[in-house]
Design a protein around this motif. Structure first.
Motif, PDB file in Angstrom:
ATOM      1  N   GLY A 126       0.863  -1.095   0.030  1.00 15.06           N
ATOM      2  CA  GLY A 126      -0.010  -0.137  -0.276  1.00 15.06           C
ATOM      3  C   GLY A 126       1.149   1.281   0.516  1.00 15.06           C
ATOM      4  O   GLY A 126       2.121   1.427   0.812  1.00 15.06           O
ATOM      5  N   MET A 127       0.498   1.912  -0.983  1.00 16.43           N
ATOM      6  CA  MET A 127       1.281   3.374  -0.615  1.00 16.43           C
ATOM      7  C   MET A 127      -0.035   4.624  -0.470  1.00 16.43           C
ATOM      8  O   MET A 127      -0.843   5.308  -1.492  1.00 16.43           O
ATOM      9  CB  MET A 127       1.759   3.738  -2.278  1.00 16.43           C
ATOM     10  CG  MET A 127       3.169   3.101  -2.136  1.00 16.43           C
ATOM     11  SD  MET A 127       3.681   4.029  -4.033  1.00 16.43           S
ATOM     12  CE  MET A 127       4.639   5.254  -3.278  1.00 16.43           C
ATOM     13  N   HIS A 128       0.086   4.711   0.411  1.00 19.39           N
ATOM     14  CA  HIS A 128      -1.640   5.747   1.214  1.00 19.39           C
ATOM     15  C   HIS A 128      -1.170   7.144   0.760  1.00 19.39           C
ATOM     16  O   HIS A 128      -0.787   7.476   2.093  1.00 19.39           O
ATOM     17  CB  HIS A 128      -2.019   5.343   2.289  1.00 19.39           C
ATOM     18  CG  HIS A 128      -3.151   6.328   2.294  1.00 19.39           C
ATOM     19  ND1 HIS A 128      -3.441   6.230   4.042  1.00 19.39           N
ATOM     20  CD2 HIS A 128      -4.056   6.462   1.609  1.00 19.39           C
ATOM     21  CE1 HIS A 128      -4.611   7.398   3.790  1.00 19.39           C
ATOM     22  NE2 HIS A 128      -5.503   7.554   2.729  1.00 19.39           N
ATOM     23  N   MET A 145       1.147  17.307   0.390  1.00 14.91           N
ATOM     24  CA  MET A 145       0.569  16.714   2.152  1.00 14.91           C
ATOM     25  C   MET A 145       2.190  15.470   1.467  1.00 14.91           C
ATOM     26  O   MET A 145       2.752  14.822   0.614  1.00 14.91           O
ATOM     27  CB  MET A 145       0.021  16.527   2.184  1.00 14.91           C
ATOM     28  CG  MET A 145      -1.606  16.739   2.603  1.00 14.91           C
ATOM     29  SD  MET A 145      -1.348  17.781   3.528  1.00 14.91           S
ATOM     30  CE  MET A 145      -1.719  16.585   4.923  1.00 14.91           C
ATOM     31  N   LYS A 146       3.436  16.039   2.643  1.00 19.54           N
ATOM     32  CA  LYS A 146       4.140  15.179   3.356  1.00 19.54           C
ATOM     33  C   LYS A 146       3.940  13.454   3.273  1.00 19.54           C
ATOM     34  O   LYS A 146       4.724  12.735   2.970  1.00 19.54           O
ATOM     35  CB  LYS A 146       5.425  15.868   4.337  1.00 19.54           C
ATOM     36  CG  LYS A 146       5.465  16.607   3.683  1.00 19.54           C
ATOM     37  CD  LYS A 146       6.574  17.253   2.595  1.00 19.54           C
ATOM     38  CE  LYS A 146       7.307  18.231   2.419  1.00 19.54           C
ATOM     39  NZ  LYS A 146       8.414  18.571   1.764  1.00 19.54           N
ATOM     40  N   LEU A 147       2.580  13.375   3.815  1.00 22.33           N
ATOM     41  CA  LEU A 147       3.258  11.665   4.402  1.00 22.33           C
ATOM     42  C   LEU A 147       2.208  10.981   3.557  1.00 22.33           C
ATOM     43  O   LEU A 147       1.660  10.564   2.272  1.00 22.33           O
ATOM     44  CB  LEU A 147       2.001  11.876   5.467  1.00 22.33           C
ATOM     45  CG  LEU A 147       1.271   9.901   5.855  1.00 22.33           C
ATOM     46  CD1 LEU A 147       2.728   9.944   6.744  1.00 22.33           C
ATOM     47  CD2 LEU A 147       0.019  10.335   6.881  1.00 22.33           C
ATOM     48  N   VAL A 148       3.758   9.848   3.472  1.00 24.24           N
ATOM     49  CA  VAL A 148       2.537   8.663   2.622  1.00 24.24           C
ATOM     50  C   VAL A 148       2.575   7.055   3.429  1.00 24.24           C
ATOM     51  O   VAL A 148       3.673   6.818   4.089  1.00 24.24           O
ATOM     52  CB  VAL A 148       3.936   7.946   1.421  1.00 24.24           C
ATOM     53  CG1 VAL A 148       3.667   6.666   0.865  1.00 24.24           C
ATOM     54  CG2 VAL A 148       4.316   9.560   0.965  1.00 24.24           C
ATOM     55  N   LEU A 177      11.619   5.035  -2.196  1.00 21.72           N
ATOM     56  CA  LEU A 177      11.496   5.933  -3.647  1.00 21.72           C
ATOM     57  C   LEU A 177      10.055   6.968  -3.026  1.00 21.72           C
ATOM     58  O   LEU A 177      10.439   8.390  -3.293  1.00 21.72           O
ATOM     59  CB  LEU A 177      10.446   4.813  -4.079  1.00 21.72           C
ATOM     60  CG  LEU A 177       9.230   5.810  -5.719  1.00 21.72           C
ATOM     61  CD1 LEU A 177      10.179   5.857  -6.403  1.00 21.72           C
ATOM     62  CD2 LEU A 177       8.430   5.126  -6.055  1.00 21.72           C
ATOM     63  N   SER A 178       9.574   6.253  -1.526  1.00 22.92           N
ATOM     64  CA  SER A 178       8.732   8.015  -0.961  1.00 22.92           C
ATOM     65  C   SER A 178       9.280   8.857  -1.240  1.00 22.92           C
ATOM     66  O   SER A 178       9.184  10.088  -0.873  1.00 22.92           O
ATOM     67  CB  SER A 178       7.664   7.830   0.445  1.00 22.92           C
ATOM     68  OG  SER A 178       6.909   6.315  -0.598  1.00 22.92           O
ATOM     69  N   ASN A 179      11.047   8.882  -0.128  1.00 21.97           N
ATOM     70  CA  ASN A 179      11.756   9.777   0.132  1.00 21.97           C
ATOM     71  C   ASN A 179      12.476  10.765  -1.098  1.00 21.97           C
ATOM     72  O   ASN A 179      12.424  11.802  -1.331  1.00 21.97           O
ATOM     73  CB  ASN A 179      13.221   9.080   0.914  1.00 21.97           C
ATOM     74  CG  ASN A 179      12.684   8.940   2.561  1.00 21.97           C
ATOM     75  OD1 ASN A 179      11.924   9.463   2.793  1.00 21.97           O
ATOM     76  ND2 ASN A 179      13.473   7.644   3.150  1.00 21.97           N
ATOM     77  N   ILE A 192       7.389  11.998   3.646  1.00 24.82           N
ATOM     78  CA  ILE A 192       7.511  10.674   4.402  1.00 24.82           C
ATOM     79  C   ILE A 192       6.777   9.932   4.521  1.00 24.82           C
ATOM     80  O   ILE A 192       5.857   9.722   4.857  1.00 24.82           O
ATOM     81  CB  ILE A 192       7.357  12.052   5.886  1.00 24.82           C
ATOM     82  CG1 ILE A 192       8.450  13.261   5.732  1.00 24.82           C
ATOM     83  CG2 ILE A 192       8.280  11.090   7.683  1.00 24.82           C
ATOM     84  CD1 ILE A 192       7.981  14.733   6.832  1.00 24.82           C
ATOM     85  N   PRO A 193       7.982   8.891   4.323  1.00 27.57           N
ATOM     86  CA  PRO A 193       7.247   7.547   4.200  1.00 27.57           C
ATOM     87  C   PRO A 193       6.737   6.904   6.165  1.00 27.57           C
ATOM     88  O   PRO A 193       7.440   6.824   6.964  1.00 27.57           O
ATOM     89  CB  PRO A 193       7.466   6.747   3.630  1.00 27.57           C
ATOM     90  CG  PRO A 193       9.147   6.982   3.855  1.00 27.57           C
ATOM     91  CD  PRO A 193       9.455   8.661   4.020  1.00 27.57           C
ATOM     92  N   VAL A 194       5.235   6.544   6.483  1.00 27.98           N
ATOM     93  CA  VAL A 194       5.278   5.659   7.567  1.00 27.98           C
ATOM     94  C   VAL A 194       4.848   4.378   7.345  1.00 27.98           C
ATOM     95  O   VAL A 194       4.706   4.089   6.805  1.00 27.98           O
ATOM     96  CB  VAL A 194       4.612   6.450   8.417  1.00 27.98           C
ATOM     97  CG1 VAL A 194       3.596   5.891   9.760  1.00 27.98           C
ATOM     98  CG2 VAL A 194       5.027   7.693   8.665  1.00 27.98           C
TER      99      VAL A 194
END
Length: 296
Positions: free
Chosen positions: A137-139, A147-150, A169-171, A176-178
């Motif tokens: 998942g990549m939400h 928006m910074k969050l993934v 990749l998100s970086n 900012i991946p969590v």
């Protein structure tokens, strides 16, 4: 990883295509409707202009971004050279399962299959593919370019290599991946949706009005947007869908959608997308007024 396919050209899909292309990736944006694709390109163009106006990018950056995006109405050909596919279709389980079956058949064996789902099980989608270790998942959050969050959702069979690749990749996208595990609603919507649902119940039970509920949460809790206006922004149909996933997944009455929300969706009052929800967006979308339905 150079070639990204994004399935679905709506609000989330065009935002995801935008951010990948802006960071130098070749993007194929896929939808069943060429009209929808043309609209998505206009929205991306408009959002890039906003970034230019804020001195975030140059006009050359805009042109470079747009040249990185191609469109397709054929799913099979649109994913044939993809290194990563991000599915951003409507939040409907059957539709997503159909899409994952088809992309699994047509994408290269090395390709990672990601979903932008806000609540549907990654494990369930992975189970109908022959590469469950490469499903994740990549939400992204809306609006995607801002928006910074993934929220990176690891399914039951998702490999560490796949998870690490998507985190890195998100970086590279400036996000900012969590990392979270695959349970109903993940983290973001497991916490957010009950709050929105409770705000709707407060309105339904006449504890306070629309503006009053949102003002309390904005001024008292420092939320940038009240929960009822946020629900309109997300889409009341999407909120209802997520709450139903939570309710079914946990079997707990605290996740049961408020009857008012159910009625509004059935009536077609979906929020911003229909111009009517808890607020009326038909006259001035940037400064909506409380819908007449909720004026005392």
């Amino acid at each position: 990883m150079n070639n990204i396919s994004v399935i679905g050209s709506g609000t989330m899909g065009n935002g995801i295509a935008h951010i990948f292309a802006q960071n130098g990736y070749n993007v194929t944006l896929i939808d069943i409707s060429q009209t929808a694709l043309d609209k998505a390109l206009l929205i991306i163009d408009k959002n890039l202009e906003r970034q230019i106006a804020k001195d975030l990018i140059s006009r050359e950056d805009k042109l470079s971004t747009l040249t990185k995006i191609t469109t397709s109405t054929d799913l099979a050909s649109g994913v044939k050279i993809a290194d990563l596919i991000v599915e951003a279709a409507t939040e409907n389980l059957d539709l997503k399962l159909d899409i994952f079956c088809e992309i699994d058949r047509n994408a290269p064996k090395h390709c990672i299959l990601a979903s932008n789902t806000s609540s549907i099980s990654i494990t369930k989608m992975a189970s109908i593919t022959k590469r469950s270790d490469k499903v994740i998942g990549m939400h992204f959050m809306n609006p995607v370019p801002v928006m910074k969050l993934v929220e990176v959702i690891k399914g039951y069979s998702t490999s560490s290599d796949t998870t690490n690749t998507v985190m890195e990749l998100s970086n590279r996208l400036g996000k900012i991946p969590v990392k979270v595990n695959d349970y109903p609603g993940f983290v973001a919507n497991r916490i957010l949706m009950p709050m929105i649902n409770e705000a709707i119940y407060a309105l339904y039970e006449n504890v306070a009005g629309v503006n009053e509920i949102d003002t309390v949460m904005k001024l008292g809790m420092a939320h940038p947007m009240g929960p009822l206006q946020l629900a309109d922004f997300i889409g009341l149909d999407v909120c209802l869908s997520i709450l139903r996933v939570l309710h079914e997944g946990f079997g707990n009455s605290k996740y049961a959608p408020c009857p008012l929300l159910v009625n509004m969706v059935e009536a077609g009052a979906l929020g911003v997308k229909s111009k009517h929800g808890f607020y009326d967006y038909s006259v001035n979308p940037k400064e909506p007024t409380v819908s007449e339905r909720f004026l005392s």
